[in-house]
Motif scaffolding. Structure first.
Motif, PDB file in Angstrom:
ATOM      1  N   PRO A  72       8.330 -13.653   9.751  1.00 29.19           N
ATOM      2  CA  PRO A  72       8.037 -13.226  11.123  1.00 29.19           C
ATOM      3  C   PRO A  72       9.322 -12.880  11.865  1.00 29.19           C
ATOM      4  CG  PRO A  72       7.755 -15.605  10.861  1.00 29.19           C
ATOM      5  CD  PRO A  72       7.929 -15.042   9.482  1.00 29.19           C
ATOM      6  N   GLY A  73       9.272 -11.776  12.566  1.00 24.08           N
ATOM      7  CA  GLY A  73      10.451 -11.324  13.298  1.00 24.08           C
ATOM      8  C   GLY A  73      11.218 -10.238  12.597  1.00 24.08           C
ATOM      9  N   ASP A  74      11.029 -10.074  11.281  1.00 21.78           N
ATOM     10  CA  ASP A  74      11.693  -8.983  10.577  1.00 21.78           C
ATOM     11  C   ASP A  74      11.064  -7.647  10.978  1.00 21.78           C
ATOM     12  OD1 ASP A  74      13.134 -10.912   9.273  1.00 21.78           O
ATOM     13  OD2 ASP A  74      12.273 -10.544   7.285  1.00 21.78           O
ATOM     14  N   ALA A  75      11.877  -6.610  11.034  1.00 21.62           N
ATOM     15  CA  ALA A  75      11.363  -5.265  11.285  1.00 21.62           C
ATOM     16  C   ALA A  75      10.797  -4.684   9.993  1.00 21.62           C
ATOM     17  CB  ALA A  75      12.474  -4.366  11.817  1.00 21.62           C
ATOM     18  N   VAL A  76       9.889  -3.716  10.146  1.00 19.27           N
ATOM     19  CA  VAL A  76       9.260  -3.063   8.996  1.00 19.27           C
ATOM     20  C   VAL A  76       9.222  -1.559   9.244  1.00 19.27           C
ATOM     21  CG1 VAL A  76       7.188  -2.838   7.585  1.00 19.27           C
ATOM     22  CG2 VAL A  76       7.827  -5.084   8.491  1.00 19.27           C
ATOM     23  N   LEU A  77       9.642  -0.792   8.252  1.00 15.83           N
ATOM     24  CA  LEU A  77       9.495   0.659   8.248  1.00 15.83           C
ATOM     25  C   LEU A  77       8.634   1.012   7.051  1.00 15.83           C
ATOM     26  CD1 LEU A  77      10.242   3.572   9.176  1.00 15.83           C
ATOM     27  CD2 LEU A  77      12.206   3.418   7.629  1.00 15.83           C
ATOM     28  N   GLY A  78       7.497   1.670   7.295  1.00 20.59           N
ATOM     29  CA  GLY A  78       6.605   2.041   6.205  1.00 20.59           C
ATOM     30  C   GLY A  78       6.200   3.498   6.296  1.00 20.59           C
ATOM     31  N   GLU A  79       5.871   4.087   5.174  1.00 24.95           N
ATOM     32  CA  GLU A  79       5.528   5.508   5.152  1.00 24.95           C
ATOM     33  C   GLU A  79       4.303   5.811   6.002  1.00 24.95           C
ATOM     34  OE1 GLU A  79       4.648   9.237   2.149  1.00 24.95           O
ATOM     35  OE2 GLU A  79       4.774   7.220   1.307  1.00 24.95           O
ATOM     36  N   MET A 107      -3.645   9.828  -7.372  1.00 27.93           N
ATOM     37  CA  MET A 107      -4.944  10.458  -7.128  1.00 27.93           C
ATOM     38  C   MET A 107      -5.506  11.089  -8.407  1.00 27.93           C
ATOM     39  SD  MET A 107      -5.667  13.616  -4.515  1.00 27.93           S
ATOM     40  CE  MET A 107      -4.717  14.755  -5.549  1.00 27.93           C
ATOM     41  N   LEU A 108      -4.597  11.691  -9.218  1.00 26.03           N
ATOM     42  CA  LEU A 108      -5.033  12.383 -10.434  1.00 26.03           C
ATOM     43  C   LEU A 108      -5.224  11.453 -11.627  1.00 26.03           C
ATOM     44  CD1 LEU A 108      -2.703  15.518 -10.226  1.00 26.03           C
ATOM     45  CD2 LEU A 108      -5.154  15.433  -9.736  1.00 26.03           C
ATOM     46  N   GLY A 109      -4.762  10.210 -11.503  1.00 26.43           N
ATOM     47  CA  GLY A 109      -4.836   9.286 -12.631  1.00 26.43           C
ATOM     48  C   GLY A 109      -3.663   9.395 -13.578  1.00 26.43           C
ATOM     49  N   LEU A 110      -2.603  10.088 -13.165  1.00 31.12           N
ATOM     50  CA  LEU A 110      -1.386  10.191 -13.971  1.00 31.12           C
ATOM     51  C   LEU A 110      -0.570   8.911 -13.757  1.00 31.12           C
ATOM     52  CD1 LEU A 110       0.375  12.114 -15.734  1.00 31.12           C
ATOM     53  CD2 LEU A 110       1.430  12.887 -13.609  1.00 31.12           C
ATOM     54  N   PRO A 111      -0.280   8.160 -14.804  1.00 31.26           N
ATOM     55  CA  PRO A 111       0.292   6.815 -14.624  1.00 31.26           C
ATOM     56  C   PRO A 111       1.792   6.795 -14.313  1.00 31.26           C
ATOM     57  CG  PRO A 111      -0.003   7.235 -16.961  1.00 31.26           C
ATOM     58  CD  PRO A 111      -0.598   8.420 -16.240  1.00 31.26           C
ATOM     59  N   TYR A 112       2.176   7.509 -13.252  1.00 32.13           N
ATOM     60  CA  TYR A 112       3.575   7.540 -12.822  1.00 32.13           C
ATOM     61  C   TYR A 112       3.581   7.491 -11.298  1.00 32.13           C
ATOM     62  CZ  TYR A 112       8.581   8.563 -13.268  1.00 32.13           C
ATOM     63  OH  TYR A 112       9.962   8.487 -13.247  1.00 32.13           O
ATOM     64  N   PHE A 113       3.392   6.309 -10.758  1.00 25.53           N
ATOM     65  CA  PHE A 113       3.417   6.053  -9.323  1.00 25.53           C
ATOM     66  C   PHE A 113       3.822   4.599  -9.143  1.00 25.53           C
ATOM     67  CE2 PHE A 113      -0.892   5.531 -10.939  1.00 25.53           C
ATOM     68  CZ  PHE A 113      -1.232   4.255 -10.525  1.00 25.53           C
ATOM     69  N   ALA A 114       4.217   4.243  -7.917  1.00 23.69           N
ATOM     70  CA  ALA A 114       4.803   2.919  -7.748  1.00 23.69           C
ATOM     71  C   ALA A 114       4.656   2.405  -6.330  1.00 23.69           C
ATOM     72  CB  ALA A 114       6.284   2.945  -8.117  1.00 23.69           C
ATOM     73  N   VAL A 115       4.650   1.086  -6.229  1.00 28.32           N
ATOM     74  CA  VAL A 115       4.874   0.388  -4.966  1.00 28.32           C
ATOM     75  C   VAL A 115       6.376   0.144  -4.866  1.00 28.32           C
ATOM     76  CG1 VAL A 115       4.418  -1.698  -3.620  1.00 28.32           C
ATOM     77  CG2 VAL A 115       2.630  -0.753  -5.108  1.00 28.32           C
ATOM     78  N   SER A 116       6.975   0.559  -3.749  1.00 30.72           N
ATOM     79  CA  SER A 116       8.421   0.406  -3.561  1.00 30.72           C
ATOM     80  C   SER A 116       8.679  -0.435  -2.317  1.00 30.72           C
ATOM     81  CB  SER A 116       9.086   1.779  -3.418  1.00 30.72           C
ATOM     82  OG  SER A 116      10.468   1.641  -3.162  1.00 30.72           O
ATOM     83  N   ILE A 117       9.451  -1.508  -2.482  1.00 29.93           N
ATOM     84  CA  ILE A 117       9.767  -2.419  -1.383  1.00 29.93           C
ATOM     85  C   ILE A 117      11.265  -2.681  -1.393  1.00 29.93           C
ATOM     86  CG2 ILE A 117       9.358  -4.695  -0.368  1.00 29.93           C
ATOM     87  CD1 ILE A 117       6.718  -4.806  -1.907  1.00 29.93           C
ATOM     88  N   ALA A 118      11.917  -2.416  -0.267  1.00 29.45           N
ATOM     89  CA  ALA A 118      13.345  -2.711  -0.119  1.00 29.45           C
ATOM     90  C   ALA A 118      13.546  -3.606   1.082  1.00 29.45           C
ATOM     91  CB  ALA A 118      14.147  -1.423   0.048  1.00 29.45           C
ATOM     92  N   PRO A 220      15.838  16.844   0.661  1.00 30.75           N
ATOM     93  CA  PRO A 220      15.861  15.608   1.433  1.00 30.75           C
ATOM     94  C   PRO A 220      14.718  14.676   1.052  1.00 30.75           C
ATOM     95  CG  PRO A 220      14.998  17.412   2.763  1.00 30.75           C
ATOM     96  CD  PRO A 220      15.450  18.020   1.476  1.00 30.75           C
ATOM     97  N   LEU A 221      14.925  13.398   1.331  1.00 28.50           N
ATOM     98  CA  LEU A 221      13.949  12.359   1.056  1.00 28.50           C
ATOM     99  C   LEU A 221      13.776  11.492   2.300  1.00 28.50           C
ATOM    100  CD1 LEU A 221      15.300  11.206  -2.429  1.00 28.50           C
ATOM    101  CD2 LEU A 221      13.073  12.301  -2.046  1.00 28.50           C
ATOM    102  N   ASN A 222      12.686  10.775   2.356  1.00 25.44           N
ATOM    103  CA  ASN A 222      12.515   9.740   3.366  1.00 25.44           C
ATOM    104  C   ASN A 222      13.093   8.427   2.845  1.00 25.44           C
ATOM    105  OD1 ASN A 222      10.900  11.180   5.465  1.00 25.44           O
ATOM    106  ND2 ASN A 222       9.485  11.404   3.749  1.00 25.44           N
ATOM    107  N   GLU A 223      13.488   7.570   3.759  1.00 20.68           N
ATOM    108  CA  GLU A 223      14.153   6.339   3.352  1.00 20.68           C
ATOM    109  C   GLU A 223      13.283   5.500   2.435  1.00 20.68           C
ATOM    110  OE1 GLU A 223      17.118   2.997   5.320  1.00 20.68           O
ATOM    111  OE2 GLU A 223      15.804   4.196   6.609  1.00 20.68           O
ATOM    112  N   TRP A 224      11.983   5.481   2.694  1.00 17.72           N
ATOM    113  CA  TRP A 224      11.097   4.678   1.847  1.00 17.72           C
ATOM    114  C   TRP A 224      10.999   5.225   0.423  1.00 17.72           C
ATOM    115  CZ3 TRP A 224       9.109   6.546   6.660  1.00 17.72           C
ATOM    116  CH2 TRP A 224       8.514   7.808   6.588  1.00 17.72           C
ATOM    117  N   ASP A 225      11.324   6.509   0.232  1.00 18.93           N
ATOM    118  CA  ASP A 225      11.274   7.095  -1.106  1.00 18.93           C
ATOM    119  C   ASP A 225      12.366   6.542  -2.015  1.00 18.93           C
ATOM    120  OD1 ASP A 225       9.161   8.944  -0.541  1.00 18.93           O
ATOM    121  OD2 ASP A 225      10.609  10.252   0.457  1.00 18.93           O
TER     122      ASP A 225
END
Length: 277
Positions: A72-79, A107-118, A220-225
């Protein structure tokens, strides 16, 4: 769970933050897979090719709620939810979340996706986890402690000559920018061994850390990427850059084996990659 509420103003050990990221990524990945199995509701964001699913939103809501209990109290940036308020109670920590990086693949069922947490402390990324729930692969790193795939320590890509090296990259959702990126990639293909466009910046950086590809650039990328994946690559010994004297960041992330980095970064500069954004 690995940690309790944060004390105001204290700076946690990066390994503790990494443990939280690992546990939450595993749970978030399981949630994403349940949504995929049940059928997805899909809509568009910035363009018709920039899609979001109900799973993206549900996973981010889960992560935000879990972090609110644990830190609690930590900031969060999410997509999907943007900035969830500034840090309170003097916490120096901010979490950067991509609930599903590679949503089109998901969405397509291609097994190359991820949950990313920093996790960042005073603006510096000190812990990260990238988890592919389709394969079970879980990449993690804490600043100064190395990068790992499961229990295997990662040591980065091979120092292959550029004309034998496999290059990974990604392209924008914006058609005009994508056309410029395509022209640059076409020019680069004459100087590298081959090219891969796999669809998740977070996993591409982990693939570089694991030595599954030899070179990487995107921007360019977004920070969450890239926040978690860039730390994992750096902790694996990858040399990174944003070109023209800039560090890797939202404008551009490039990486290579240290023995090939200077030559690769010069090649990207000559191809005009730094000016595409």
């Amino acid at each position: 769970m690995t940690d309790g509420p944060s004390a105001a103003g204290t700076v946690p050990d990066p390994r503790q933050l990494s443990d939280i990221a690992v546990e939450l990524a595993g749970r978030a990945g399981a949630l994403a897979m349940r949504h995929q199995a049940a059928g997805l509701s899909v809509s568009s964001k910035s363009s018709v090719t920039d899609v979001v699913t109900d799973a993206d939103r549900a996973v981010e809501e889960f992560l935000r709620a879990a972090l609110a209990q644990l830190r609690p109290g930590d900031a969060v940036l999410g997509e999907e939810g943007g900035t969830g308020g500034q840090s309170t109670a003097g916490s120096p920590v901010r979490w950067v979340l991509d609930p599903i990086d590679g949503t089109v693949n998901f969405m397509l069922g291609l097994p190359y996706f991820a949950v990313s947490i920093a996790a960042q402390v005073h603006g510096e990324t000190v812990a990260g986890c990238v988890h592919n729930p389709a394969t079970g692969e879980l990449f993690r790193a804490a600043a100064g402690s190395g990068a790992f795939l499961g229990d295997r320590r990662l040591t980065g890509p091979r120092p292959a000559p550029l004309d034998q090296a496999v290059l990974a990259t990604g392209f924008s959702y914006d058609p005009a920018r994508r056309a410029r990126q395509g022209r640059a990639a076409g020019e680069l293909l004459a100087s590298v061994g081959n090219l891969r466009r796999l669809g998740s910046a977070a996993l591409d950086l982990c693939a570089l850390a694991a030595g599954w590809v030899d070179l990487y650039y995107e921007g360019p990328l977004n920070e969450w990427d890239f926040a978690a994946g860039l730390l994992i690559a750096a902790e694996a010994g990858v040399a990174t850059s944003g070109l023209r004297g800039r560090p890797a960041g939202a404008h551009l992330v490039a990486g290579a084996h240290p023995l090939r980095a200077e030559e690769f970064f010069q090649l990207l500069t000559a191809a005009g990659v730094a000016e595409i954004g």
